[in-house]
Design an enzyme around this catalytic site. Structure first.
Site, PDB file in Angstrom:
ATOM      1  N   SER A 151       0.833  -1.197   0.000  1.00 16.49           N
ATOM      2  CA  SER A 151       0.000   0.000   0.000  1.00 16.49           C
ATOM      3  C   SER A 151       0.866   1.245   0.000  1.00 16.49           C
ATOM      4  O   SER A 151       1.952   1.253   0.603  1.00 16.49           O
ATOM      5  CB  SER A 151      -0.888   0.011   1.248  1.00 16.49           C
ATOM      6  N   TYR A 164      -1.435  -0.474   9.879  1.00 15.06           N
ATOM      7  CA  TYR A 164      -1.611  -0.935   8.493  1.00 15.06           C
ATOM      8  C   TYR A 164      -0.356  -0.674   7.659  1.00 15.06           C
ATOM      9  O   TYR A 164       0.128  -1.547   6.929  1.00 15.06           O
ATOM     10  CB  TYR A 164      -2.828  -0.199   7.941  1.00 15.06           C
ATOM     11  N   LYS A 168       2.033  -3.354   5.796  1.00 10.75           N
ATOM     12  CA  LYS A 168       2.158  -3.323   4.333  1.00 10.75           C
ATOM     13  C   LYS A 168       3.616  -3.208   3.895  1.00 10.75           C
ATOM     14  O   LYS A 168       4.031  -3.830   2.909  1.00 10.75           O
ATOM     15  CB  LYS A 168       1.340  -2.159   3.770  1.00 10.75           C
TER      16      LYS A 168
HETATM   17  P1  NAI Z   1     -11.836  -5.469   0.737  1.00 10.95           P
HETATM   18  O1  NAI Z   1     -12.175  -5.245   2.171  1.00 10.95           O
HETATM   19  O2  NAI Z   1     -12.919  -5.391  -0.258  1.00 10.95           O
HETATM   20  O3  NAI Z   1     -11.103  -6.869   0.544  1.00 10.95           O
HETATM   21  C1  NAI Z   1     -10.398  -7.539   1.537  1.00 10.95           C
HETATM   22  C2  NAI Z   1     -10.965  -8.940   1.638  1.00 10.95           C
HETATM   23  O4  NAI Z   1     -10.158  -9.712   2.528  1.00 10.95           O
HETATM   24  C3  NAI Z   1     -12.394  -8.954   2.181  1.00 10.95           C
HETATM   25  O5  NAI Z   1     -13.256  -9.601   1.247  1.00 10.95           O
HETATM   26  C4  NAI Z   1     -12.274  -9.721   3.484  1.00 10.95           C
HETATM   27  O6  NAI Z   1     -13.405 -10.514   3.789  1.00 10.95           O
HETATM   28  C5  NAI Z   1     -11.025 -10.559   3.253  1.00 10.95           C
HETATM   29  N1  NAI Z   1     -10.364 -10.969   4.498  1.00 10.95           N
HETATM   30  C6  NAI Z   1     -10.083 -10.193   5.556  1.00 10.95           C
HETATM   31  N2  NAI Z   1      -9.483 -10.897   6.517  1.00 10.95           N
HETATM   32  C7  NAI Z   1      -9.361 -12.159   6.045  1.00 10.95           C
HETATM   33  C8  NAI Z   1      -8.819 -13.353   6.587  1.00 10.95           C
HETATM   34  N3  NAI Z   1      -8.271 -13.366   7.806  1.00 10.95           N
HETATM   35  N4  NAI Z   1      -8.849 -14.471   5.841  1.00 10.95           N
HETATM   36  C9  NAI Z   1      -9.403 -14.452   4.607  1.00 10.95           C
HETATM   37  N5  NAI Z   1      -9.941 -13.357   4.046  1.00 10.95           N
HETATM   38  C10 NAI Z   1      -9.929 -12.221   4.765  1.00 10.95           C
HETATM   39  O7  NAI Z   1     -10.701  -4.403   0.394  1.00 10.95           O
HETATM   40  P2  NAI Z   1      -9.829  -4.173  -0.937  1.00 10.95           P
HETATM   41  O8  NAI Z   1      -9.726  -2.719  -1.127  1.00 10.95           O
HETATM   42  O9  NAI Z   1     -10.301  -5.019  -2.046  1.00 10.95           O
HETATM   43  O10 NAI Z   1      -8.387  -4.652  -0.444  1.00 10.95           O
HETATM   44  C11 NAI Z   1      -7.652  -5.721  -1.016  1.00 10.95           C
HETATM   45  C12 NAI Z   1      -6.195  -5.571  -0.587  1.00 10.95           C
HETATM   46  O11 NAI Z   1      -5.639  -4.400  -1.192  1.00 10.95           O
HETATM   47  C13 NAI Z   1      -6.018  -5.392   0.915  1.00 10.95           C
HETATM   48  O12 NAI Z   1      -4.858  -6.071   1.334  1.00 10.95           O
HETATM   49  C14 NAI Z   1      -5.831  -3.907   1.067  1.00 10.95           C
HETATM   50  O13 NAI Z   1      -5.130  -3.579   2.233  1.00 10.95           O
HETATM   51  C15 NAI Z   1      -5.053  -3.598  -0.188  1.00 10.95           C
HETATM   52  N6  NAI Z   1      -5.128  -2.203  -0.575  1.00 10.95           N
HETATM   53  C16 NAI Z   1      -6.273  -1.650  -1.075  1.00 10.95           C
HETATM   54  C17 NAI Z   1      -6.296  -0.329  -1.460  1.00 10.95           C
HETATM   55  C18 NAI Z   1      -7.476   0.277  -2.110  1.00 10.95           C
HETATM   56  O14 NAI Z   1      -7.347   1.421  -2.631  1.00 10.95           O
HETATM   57  N7  NAI Z   1      -8.625  -0.374  -2.146  1.00 10.95           N
HETATM   58  C19 NAI Z   1      -5.138   0.568  -1.246  1.00 10.95           C
HETATM   59  C20 NAI Z   1      -3.965  -0.115  -0.776  1.00 10.95           C
HETATM   60  C21 NAI Z   1      -3.984  -1.437  -0.436  1.00 10.95           C
END
Ligand code: NAI
Length: 287
Positions: A151, A164, A168
């Site tokens: 991130s 976080y 990251k």
């Molecule tokens: P999101 O919240 O939609 O997706 C994360 C998913 O991980 C969720 O579906 C959740 O249920 C699942 N999850 C959480 N803990 C878990 C566990 N212990 N075991 C299995 N699954 C688990 O969020 P998003 O935005 O799609 O994020 C995806 C990745 O990208 C994350 O690592 C986030 O930190 C990273 N990220 C996202 C950014 C953005 O702009 N959306 C920016 C920088 C990083």
């Protein structure tokens, strides 16, 4: 075998947001995908099967191949069971996208140990557990692809995200060493720092910005990093809203002291030590 065709790829946190887009694209391109999601809330509370199931159904409806998995990748057992699911269903695992994540934001002054630890457990420990469980298969077959979700909050800092950001950037440290240790077995390890409108960012960035950041813009970049064509390793790529660029660490020539410098001598050389003009890509001096 071009691209990701027939590759077995595990995507953690693929029940929504970015992970869902990665899974859909990989399956469309012929990969066999394990759609992992614990199915909880943004802060990591709760669990359920419907998120992963829905994405698997979408993939199957489009003619792709996928299985759902609901394990908690923050635990060693959950990660082991996830990789076992890939092996049981598809014979092996060729790639891991460690994308699962939670948010527990708060200023550092208010950062509780619980909020610190929960975030480390899912992002950093989860990466360790899942990749470690897949590693023997990568080595055995002389092929492995790792992408971790980093991130810009870790690369550059962000108010309220000490837990976080630390996790990251920890993942970047992880892939830097995995790239070195995996090189002789054709295991590549890279990081994506995505920017996308998901439930994670819905109340963090302004709507006008989020409208320009559909998660689908990131999927092709992650797909490339998973592909047979990719040869890069230890690369950090930022992707969002159509812009894709690399972030790298650079180092300057610095200063050289022939005897242990005093504080005053360091102060006198401080501009020389910190001036980045003429800097070059950094490398481990002990490596
Ligand atoms: P999101 O919240 O939609 O997706 C994360 C998913 O991980 C969720 O579906 C959740 O249920 C699942 N999850 C959480 N803990 C878990 C566990 N212990 N075991 C299995 N699954 C688990 O969020 P998003 O935005 O799609 O994020 C995806 C990745 O990208 C994350 O690592 C986030 O930190 C990273 N990220 C996202 C950014 C953005 O702009 N959306 C920016 C920088 C990083």
């Amino acid at each position: 075998m071009p691209g990701v065709t027939d590759r077995v790829i595990v995507v953690t946190g693929a029940g929504g947001g970015l992970g869902r887009e990665y899974a859909l694209l990989l399956a469309k391109e012929g990969a066999q995908v394990v759609v992992n999601d614990l199915g909880g809330a943004r802060d990591g509370s709760g669990s359920g099967t419907s998120m992963a199931d829905t994405v698997v159904q979408e993939i199957r409806d489009a003619g792709g191949t996928a299985v759902a998995n609901y394990d908690n990748i923050a635990t060693e057992q959950g990660a082991a069971d996830l990789i076992k699911s890939a092996v049981d269903n598809f014979g092996t695992v060729h790639g891991v996208i460690h994308n699962a994540g939670i948010l527990r934001d708060g200023s550092f002054a208010k950062m509780t140990a619980d909020n610190w630890e929960s975030v480390q457990k899912v992002h950093l420990w989860g990466g360790y557990h899942v990749i470690r469980a897949a590693w023997p298969y990568f080595r055995e077959q002389n092929h492995g692809r790792v992408v971790v979700a980093a991130s810009t909050s870790g690369l550059f800092g962000n108010f309220g995200q000490a837990n976080y950001g630390a996790a990251k950037l920890g993942l970047v440290g992880l892939i830097n060493t995995l790239a070195i240790e995996g090189a002789r077995n054709n295991i590549l390890a890279n990081a994506i720092a995505p920017l996308a409108a998901t439930r994670m960012t819905e109340d963090i960035a302004p709507k006008e910005m989020l409208d320009k950041l559909p998660p689908a813009h990131v999927a092709g970049v992650v797909g490339y990093l998973m592909s047979d064509e990719c040869t890069d390793t230890a690369t950090v790529v930022v992707a969002g809203g159509g812009r894709v660029y690399r972030v790298q660490q650079f180092q300057n020539k610095g200063a050289v002291f022939t005897t242990p410098p005093s504080i005053d001598e360091v102060a006198a050389q401080w501009n020389q030590i910190t001036d980045m003009s003429g800097a070059e890509p950094g490398a481990n001096p002990l490596g």
